[in-house]
Design a protein around this motif. Structure first.
Motif, PDB file in Angstrom:
ATOM      1  N   GLY A 198      -5.782   6.455 -10.303  1.00 15.49           N
ATOM      2  CA  GLY A 198      -4.420   6.140 -10.714  1.00 15.49           C
ATOM      3  C   GLY A 198      -3.666   7.400 -11.098  1.00 15.49           C
ATOM      4  N   LEU A 199      -3.821   8.463 -10.308  1.00 15.03           N
ATOM      5  CA  LEU A 199      -3.219   9.772 -10.587  1.00 15.03           C
ATOM      6  C   LEU A 199      -3.640  10.291 -11.956  1.00 15.03           C
ATOM      7  CD1 LEU A 199       0.356   8.908  -9.241  1.00 15.03           C
ATOM      8  CD2 LEU A 199      -1.460  10.094  -8.017  1.00 15.03           C
ATOM      9  N   GLY A 213       0.815  -1.217   0.000  1.00 14.67           N
ATOM     10  CA  GLY A 213       0.000   0.000   0.000  1.00 14.67           C
ATOM     11  C   GLY A 213       0.842   1.259   0.000  1.00 14.67           C
ATOM     12  N   ILE A 214       2.163   1.107   0.119  1.00  7.04           N
ATOM     13  CA  ILE A 214       3.051   2.269   0.122  1.00  7.04           C
ATOM     14  C   ILE A 214       3.576   2.515  -1.284  1.00  7.04           C
ATOM     15  CG2 ILE A 214       5.105   3.273   1.235  1.00  7.04           C
ATOM     16  CD1 ILE A 214       2.912   2.508   3.221  1.00  7.04           C
ATOM     17  N   ALA A 215       3.661   1.424  -2.077  1.00  6.65           N
ATOM     18  CA  ALA A 215       4.211   1.549  -3.421  1.00  6.65           C
ATOM     19  C   ALA A 215       3.240   2.299  -4.317  1.00  6.65           C
ATOM     20  CB  ALA A 215       4.490   0.169  -3.987  1.00  6.65           C
ATOM     21  N   CYS A 216       3.759   3.333  -4.937  1.00  7.13           N
ATOM     22  CA  CYS A 216       2.953   4.041  -5.925  1.00  7.13           C
ATOM     23  C   CYS A 216       2.872   3.182  -7.140  1.00  7.13           C
ATOM     24  CB  CYS A 216       3.624   5.349  -6.312  1.00  7.13           C
ATOM     25  SG  CYS A 216       3.125   5.962  -7.927  1.00  7.13           S
ATOM     26  N   CYS A 217       1.690   2.954  -7.696  1.00  7.18           N
ATOM     27  CA  CYS A 217       1.609   2.492  -9.078  1.00  7.18           C
ATOM     28  C   CYS A 217       2.037   1.042  -9.247  1.00  7.18           C
ATOM     29  CB  CYS A 217       2.438   3.396  -9.970  1.00  7.18           C
ATOM     30  SG  CYS A 217       2.393   5.138  -9.480  1.00  7.18           S
ATOM     31  N   GLU A 267       6.134  10.031  -4.877  1.00  8.65           N
ATOM     32  CA  GLU A 267       4.742  10.471  -4.693  1.00  8.65           C
ATOM     33  C   GLU A 267       4.377  10.514  -3.217  1.00  8.65           C
ATOM     34  OE1 GLU A 267       5.691   8.532  -7.469  1.00  8.65           O
ATOM     35  OE2 GLU A 267       5.480  10.511  -8.356  1.00  8.65           O
TER      36      GLU A 267
END
Lengths: 620, 178
Positions: A593-594, A149-153, A220
């Motif tokens: 997703g940004l 849950g910390i990893a972006c993308c 991010e």
């Protein structure tokens, strides 16, 4: 009189129809001719060469994701060539058992293939000597589940590196691990990231000159990015170079000689930020590192500054969104060039840098070439950091050029985002003219094969709030296809003549790496699962194969123990854009997703989740 | 019955129709520290506080603001997800009831959801939970906020797909809208 009118009308009508038909044929003919012309072989002699000393790699093997330190991703195997590639068939497949984005490159050492999966970063060693290619050993490093849950993308892993009997891998939660390549036994394990601060690791470590080089992800989440060099033998951190903060933290000393005045001065990593914003300033290192053994220098790019909302961080925000050259032994910086000072759009500089020797204005120069997220193809003197040329290779409205005198990128004022106003039609979008997925270079054609994007976006700054371990963005974004309506493109770029040799438009964004071979074939995959082989000189499609899922991996080539040439690629959609499918997100929200999922609301029509290795060969 | 009395009765009836928008000016305080009744523990008895939040446009709107301020939107976007799961669909890993969502916000979850305990008051967590439920259209359209506090590149949530995806755990949805 009464009869002449209808006659006239008839004549006019016939005339119009004929004219329309002629016009249609002309337009159609032009289009066909243009398409045909695009597939004419590019006959210019190859002038760019792989950097002397950086292109060596063991024959028929693949030790690091880029193949060699110059990052060419060129295989000198030519058994598979333009004449016979059409007969390529799957030789074997292997299911990894995981269904997130498979971005990694397989490695081949001797008669063993090494694979690493996305989180939980499981390593498999496949025995290539046996027909079934059974698993020799596997290794599960058990990373902390919270890192997902910390990893972006998406929870991707971009690969491992091999040297001297050992494999070097990273886990999503930021542990660097050395494994015995024969047994899979752990030799050492060093944690280098803290997920409670938003730090994760997704990049492939590079091993060179006795060091294992590892950066971090989390641009991010307000991470303070850094590159670490670990001793190859012991795993101890030898040096650590931050991307922001005082010179001593950034390893800037007397040997630092940036080419442009805007990068000269004391503690710019503090002074070019408001207050203490540099402490959450991003500049993570999650892409590629190239190495020039002759100059003893490594080259890598830093990510976007944090937060995305640029109004929160007036100044140049050094040393984010730029390229560092460092001495590999000490980590001391040699030069820096900022591709996006005070980045407005998430235009990281982490993309691959291909080290070439090539003529520039009649003089041979040692250069690095980077297809930038900004959409510019940078040719930079890798000794001094001088930008020799910067030409757009992707759709562009955000910038008007790069001033070669000052090195500064030039902004289009109409596309500068603000709070209180939605800025529309920004090209390239946040993932840039091209994201992480690496290009390939063939010294036979002198061309760089660049798998890239054609996306634009609407952007509005909303203000960011720093909470450790959560996103630090302050932006709402919505992306969509760029001019022409297509979303991906494969461009063969001539870095000497500074123009494309040919281009292939792809409906979906291109998120896979490229491979060039001595058989003059270029391989790449698409988000709808096609693995393609095209002619390196003309771009003509020679072969394609539909894999089970979208391709976001990096193709490689090797010679098997049986003497045959193989091509290997992961299939398994994911990553930032493909995460829509692998993560099961909801594209009805245009900001999801940004903002990138808005560009691919149709993706689930073309691909489901997957995680499978495909290996191809010619029939016996 | 006298006519003033009748009039006040009529006013009461009219007001009752407006309770979705109601805010008690006398500040009838919502409970801060009462026992948390997890729907998972006692599905038959939803937390009595839930209804005070998800049936009130003001509380949902406050939740929306917190959703931006606390960076929830960074992971979950405006419901579609990204780093964290989508909240606008029918899939709920950790339960869809108000009490479940408050638990998720307060304590975090093992696959990456951080704990916001100490960063939000109980009331704020309930406001957030009410907004989170509104993303999957568990609250009536009249209660959803049409727009964000700031500018958005998207469209107002009230214009979204009128066919609400339904939660897969109806039992826990006792405190739901209908």
């Amino acid at each position: 009189m009464a009869q002449r009118w209808p006659k006239l009308v008839l004549l006019v009508a016939v005339g119009l129809v004929v004219a329309a038909l002629v016009a249609f044929l002309i337009i159609r003919g032009t289009g066909e001719r243009a398409a045909e012309a695009a597939r004419t072989p590019y006959e210019q002699p190859a002038l760019a060469k792989t950097a002397a000393g950086a292109g060596a790699h063991p024959a028929g093997q693949w030790y690091i994701p880029a193949g060699d330190y110059a990052s060419t991703r060129f295989s000198d195997l030519a058994d598979i060539n333009t004449q016979n590639v059409g007969q390529l068939k799957p030789a074997f497949t292997f299911d990894t058992g995981y269904l997130k984005g498979h971005e990694a490159a397989p490695l081949v050492v001797g008669s063993t293939m090494y694979l690493v999966t996305p989180y939980p970063n499981v390593v498999y060693a496949l025995d290539l000597t046996k027909p079934d290619r059974p698993v020799k050993w596997s290794f599960n490093p058990h990373p902390n589940p919270k890192s997902q849950g910390i990893a972006c993308c998406d929870v991707v892993d971009r690969g491992m590196s091999y040297d001297n009997g050992r494999l070097f891998m990273v886990t999503l939660d930021g542990q660097v691990i050395a494994l015995d390549a024969n047994s899979g036994a752990q030799v050492w394990r060093t944690p280098v990231a803290d997920i409670s601060k938003g730090e994760t690791v997704t990049m492939a470590p590079l091993v060179a000159a006795g060091k294992v080089l590892v950066g971090d992800s989390g641009g991010e989440l307000g991470v303070r990015g850094s590159l670490k060099a670990l001793d190859e033998g012991s795993g101890k951190v030898v040096w650590k170079a931050y991307s922001t903060g005082p010179d001593k933290d950034v390893l800037i000393g007397p040997n630092f000689h940036p080419y442009y005045p805007s990068d000269q001065g004391k503690d710019l990593g503090v002074k070019s930020w408001p207050g203490e914003a540099w402490k959450q300033g991003g500049g993570t290192i999650w892409g590629w590192i190239s190495y020039d053994p002759e100059l003893h220098m490594i080259y890598y790019g830093t990510s976007n500054p944090g937060p995305w909302d640029a109004e929160d961080r007036p100044g140049d925000d050094k040393w984010t969104a730029g390229i560092f050259a460092r001495d590999i032994d000490t980590g001391q910086a040699r030069w820096f060039y900022q591709t996006a000072p005070h980045d407005l759009y998430d235009h990281d500089a982490i993309n691959e840098m291909i080290l070439l020797d090539m003529p520039v204005n009649g003089t041979m120069r040692k250069v690095l070439v980077q297809p930038g997220r900004t959409g510019f193809m940078y040719v930079i003197d890798r000794v001094t950091g001088q930008v020799l040329s910067a030409d757009p290779y992707a759709s562009m409205t955000a910038y008007t050029g790069v001033d070669l005198k000052t090195g500064r990128i030039q902004h289009n004022p109409a596309e500068v985002p603000q709070s209180g106003r939605v800025t529309r039609g920004i090209c390239p979008a946040a993932p840039g003219g091209k994201d992480w997925n690496p290009s390939a270079f063939s010294p036979r054609t002198g061309l760089l094969y660049v798998p890239h994007l054609n996306l634009c976006m609407d952007h509005v700054y909303t203000g960011a709030n720093y909470i450790s371990g959560t996103p630090f963005l302050g932006v709402e974004s919505k992306m969509y296809a760029g001019p022409g309506g297509y979303r991906g493109e494969m461009t063969a770029w001539d870095p000497v003549r500074r123009k494309p040799a040919w281009q292939i438009r792809e409906n979906l964004p291109l998120w896979s790496g490229a491979l060039a071979t001595a058989g003059d074939v270029v391989f790449y995959g698409t988000l709808d699962g096609w693995f393609k082989a095209v002619d390196a000189r003309s771009g003509k499609l020679l072969w394609k194969y539909r894999t089970e899922s979208g391709i976001v991996g990096q193709p490689i080539s090797y010679r098997g123990p049986d003497g045959r040439q193989y091509i290997a690629i992961y299939s398994g959609v994911g990553g930032w854009v493909g995460g829509l499918v692998s993560g099961g997100f909801d594209p009805r929200d245009p900001t999801a997703g940004l903002g990138i999922f808005n560009a691919v609301p149709d993706l689930a029509k073309y691909t489901g989740r997957g995680g499978r290795l495909y290996v191809f060969a010619l029939p016996r | 019955m006298s006519s003033p009395c009748r009039a006040s009765l009529l006013a009461l009836v009219l007001l009752a129709g407006c309770d979705e928008q109601a805010r008690d000016p006398r500040g009838h305080p919502l409970p801060e520290t009462g026992p948390l009744l997890s729907a998972a523990m006692n599905p038959a008895r939803p937390d009595p506080r839930a209804v005070d939040y998800y049936k009130n446009a003001f509380e949902v709107s406050q939740g929306q603001q917190l959703f931006q301020w606390m960076n929830c939107s960074g992971c979950h976007s405006n419901g579609g997800g990204g780093m964290g799961p989508a909240l606008s669909d029918t899939k709920w890993r950790y339960g869809s009831s108000m009490a479940d969502i408050v638990q998720t916000i307060a304590n975090g979850r093992p696959n990456g959801m951080p704990s916001f305990s100490g960063k939000l008051t109980q009331a704020e967590m309930w406001q957030l939970a009410a907004y989170v439920r509104s993303l999957s259209q568990h609250v009536p359209q009249s209660i959803r906020s049409g727009r964000t506090e700031g500018l958005s590149v998207g469209e107002p949530s009230t214009l979204r797909d009128p066919h609400p995806p339904r939660a897969v755990t109806p039992k826990q949805d006792e405190a739901s809208v209908e």
